[in-house]
Design an enzyme around this catalytic site. Structure first.
Site, PDB file in Angstrom:
ATOM      1  N   GLU A 238       0.892  -1.159  -0.118  1.00 44.95           N
ATOM      2  CA  GLU A 238       0.027  -0.010  -0.002  1.00 44.95           C
ATOM      3  C   GLU A 238       0.933   1.283   0.098  1.00 44.95           C
ATOM      4  OE1 GLU A 238      -4.181  -1.370   1.821  1.00 44.95           O
ATOM      5  OE2 GLU A 238      -3.012  -0.433   3.059  1.00 44.95           O
TER       6      GLU A 238
ATOM      7  N   GLU B  85      -6.735  -7.592  -0.632  1.00 45.91           N
ATOM      8  CA  GLU B  85      -7.276  -7.477   0.785  1.00 45.91           C
ATOM      9  C   GLU B  85      -8.459  -7.151   0.816  1.00 45.91           C
ATOM     10  OE1 GLU B  85      -5.156  -5.144   3.785  1.00 45.91           O
ATOM     11  OE2 GLU B  85      -3.001  -5.829   3.299  1.00 45.91           O
TER      12      GLU B  85
END
Length: 590
Positions: free
Chosen positions: A162, A238
């Protein structure tokens, strides 16, 4: 001769595994949050759900507690975890960081690195990249036999984590990808970022698969991901089906039917998925991280996450709901849903022996002398506590100020008597103290409650983080005892039935016929740390929401067992209870 293509490759709209269409049906399972004797059980339950893959982060800070070292033992035996996944017929998505977030202490970055003055983590700072290179030089060779190129289960490896929420240096991502490739990683590389146009753009790397992270609005999130990447597989790396908890806040839950609906939307769109979390597990010891937005908020010990499997590995409400959804899109093993694990019969434990923790500091570490109080990092310490001591050169009521604040919670004592508590999360740095005499003893016990795991505050210092003044005058000549408490030596316990007053260690024994999972309930106790047979279960705190600590069955042994508590304040009882049910606390709905 050119290198063979990786096992997992891309088509216009999906994955190919060894040239055949393959949809990744994965679940997140962090080996370092599960007792190693329970890995096989959790992996079997992943396969029985209908998953064909598991995903795990790799915590740099645990694997390399000091430069030049590599720990692959016990809870950190990643090669063994990969072997067990392979034996269960599961593929693996490996996420080695170097940054992992994961609500993990420091986001997985080692404190010995981030404590270097001026170092810029997650960047091309030469000190950071040199440390990453040295770490990968040690980490990757033991993992090489487990890559798909050599017949192992690892089919894809993530680059960073991320990153688009943190920076936009494409050259930094390219350095990491090259660092993996030049060390023999031939498998598919991927990045993941929140399904946001700007973050995907900042965190992606040309030639590397982009994946998204999100929990709801699945159709919209997939559209954003497709707009960013016009061809190739759609994948939610995710799929957030629950959430993590902070001390003092509600326990998070997500209805099983709501999460199952979004999972069905994902799979109906032809997307691949990694369920976060399939099994959350536990932040054993001092490994829980913290967030710091408007205020510092440390995470609780449990990482149950309202996952598919509960913290103790039992199928939760989402297990059957998700299995039904997966069965509409892929073959599910024709085997029964796993049963809950056996639980220990409720057992009361009386703590009969005690030892004053301020006195025990001499047994736990030698004192070190400093003019000004050093940070925990300057002491070469990553986790636990530091006990600072000096003398008060004044008499009467005074104002004690920690000019740099504390990292993260300080208990102050004058001549051994409690004088107050300062908490970073409450932005506290000043305390009224009363000195009964010239030269009165000032002790300050500071606890690292978890380093920030997200955002610009990664690498925040712990302990006393600046000068300490008394009525504006600096206090000097400090004696410091580092108390990492990674191992408990023999302590000067004495039998007692007096009221529990902390900070003190307390010990009791109990008998187990057949080891089984249990939960340690501590009603009447305030705040501290618990060990069973030397295994650090983690922190407890009456602030909640979590009210019981998970005790894995392998921690227990037939016959006599030892429980030790470090109670930092006081308790209204000398008894705790091992029970057969968890209690993660109140929710927004209760």
């Amino acid at each position: 001769m050119s290198a063979a293509p990786p096992a997992l490759t891309l088509s216009d709209d999906g994955f190919l595994l060894h040239g055949e269409p393959f949809r990744i049906l994965s679940g997140a399972l962090h080996y370092f949050r599960t007792h190693p004797d329970q890995w096989a059980d959790r992996l079997r339950k992943a396969r029985l759900l209908g998953l064909n893959t598991v995903e795990t982060y790799v915590p740099w800070n645990l694997h390399q507690p000091a430069p030049g070292t590599l720990d692959l033992d016990g809870l950190l035996d990643l090669p063994r975890f990969l072997e067990l996944a392979h034996a269960e017929g599961l593929r693996v998505l490996l996420r080695p960081g170097p940054y992992i977030c994961a609500e993990w202490e420091g986001g997985g970055l080692p404190s010995w690195l981030t404590a270097q003055p001026g170092l810029r983590p997650r960047s091309r700072d030469p000190r950071f990249t040199a440390a990453v290179d040295a770490y990968l030089d040690l980490l990757l060779p033991p993992l090489a036999p487990h890559m798909a190129a050599r017949g192992g289960p690892v089919i894809a490896v993530q680059v960073e984590n991320e990153y688009g929420a943190y920076g936009d240096d494409t050259a930094y991502l390219a350095y990491l990808a090259d660092a993996l490739r030049t060390r023999g990683v031939e498998e598919l590389l991927f990045t993941c970022d929140q399904a946001d146009k700007a973050k995907l753009a900042a965190g992606s790397l040309p030639g590397v698969l982009t994946t998204g992270t999100f929990g709801g609005r699945a159709e919209e999130s997939l559209e954003v991901l497709r707009a960013h990447q016009e061809s190739g597989p759609l994948m939610c790396a995710e799929f957030w089906i629950g959430w993590f908890d902070h001390w003092g806040e509600p326990h998070h839950i997500r209805a099983a039917d709501d999460a199952a609906t979004d999972l069905d939307t994902l799979l109906s769109a032809g997307a691949s998925v990694n369920i976060y979390m399939f099994h959350g597990g536990t932040n054993f010891g001092f490994t829980a991280g913290a967030n710091h937005d408007h205020a510092y908020t440390p995470a609780v010990t449990s990482y149950d996450y309202d996952a598919v499997l509960t913290e103790c590995g039992d199928p939760g409400p989402k297990y059957a709901a998700f299995r039904d959804v997966i069965a509409r899109h892929a073959a599910v093993p024709d085997e029964p849903v796993p049963e809950p694990s056996p639980k220990l019969p409720p057992t009361d434990v009386t703590l009969t022996d005690s030892a004053n923790a301020l006195v025990c500091a001499e047994f736990l570490s030698p004192g070190e002398q400093f003019t000004d109080p050093p940070t925990m990092e300057r002491l070469g310490q990553a986790y636990g506590f530091v006990l600072y001591g000096t003398e008060l050169p004044a008499l009467g009521d005074r104002v004690l100020r920690f000019t740099g604040g504390v990292g993260d919670r300080a208990q102050v004592f004058v001549n051994g008597a409690p004088a107050g508590v300062l908490e970073r999360e409450r932005h506290e740095d000043t305390l009224h103290v009363r000195s009964p005499e010239y030269g009165a003893r000032l002790d300050v016990l500071v606890e690292n409650m978890g380093r920030a795991n997200y955002g610009p505050r990664i690498g925040d210092p712990k302990g006393i983080t600046g000068p300490v003044t008394l009525d504006g005058e600096p206090l000097e000549n400090w004696t410091c005892h580092p108390l990492p408490l990674d191992r408990l030596p023999e302590l000067p316990f004495r039998g007692t039935d007096t009221p529990v007053a902390g900070p003190s260690f307390h010990r009791g024994t109990f008998t187990v016929d057949t080891p089984a999972d249990a939960f340690l309930a501590l009603p009447g106790w305030t705040k501290g740390v618990a060990w069973i047979n030397g295994f650090n279960l983690g922190r407890y705190w009456s602030r909640g929401p979590q009210r019981r600590l998970y005790v894995p069955a392998p921690v227990l042994r037939p016959g006599a067992n030892e429980l030790v508590l470090l109670e930092l304040h006081a308790a209204s009882t000398r008894t705790v209870r091992l029970t057969d049910e968890p209690d993660l606390g109140w929710t927004d709905e209760t």
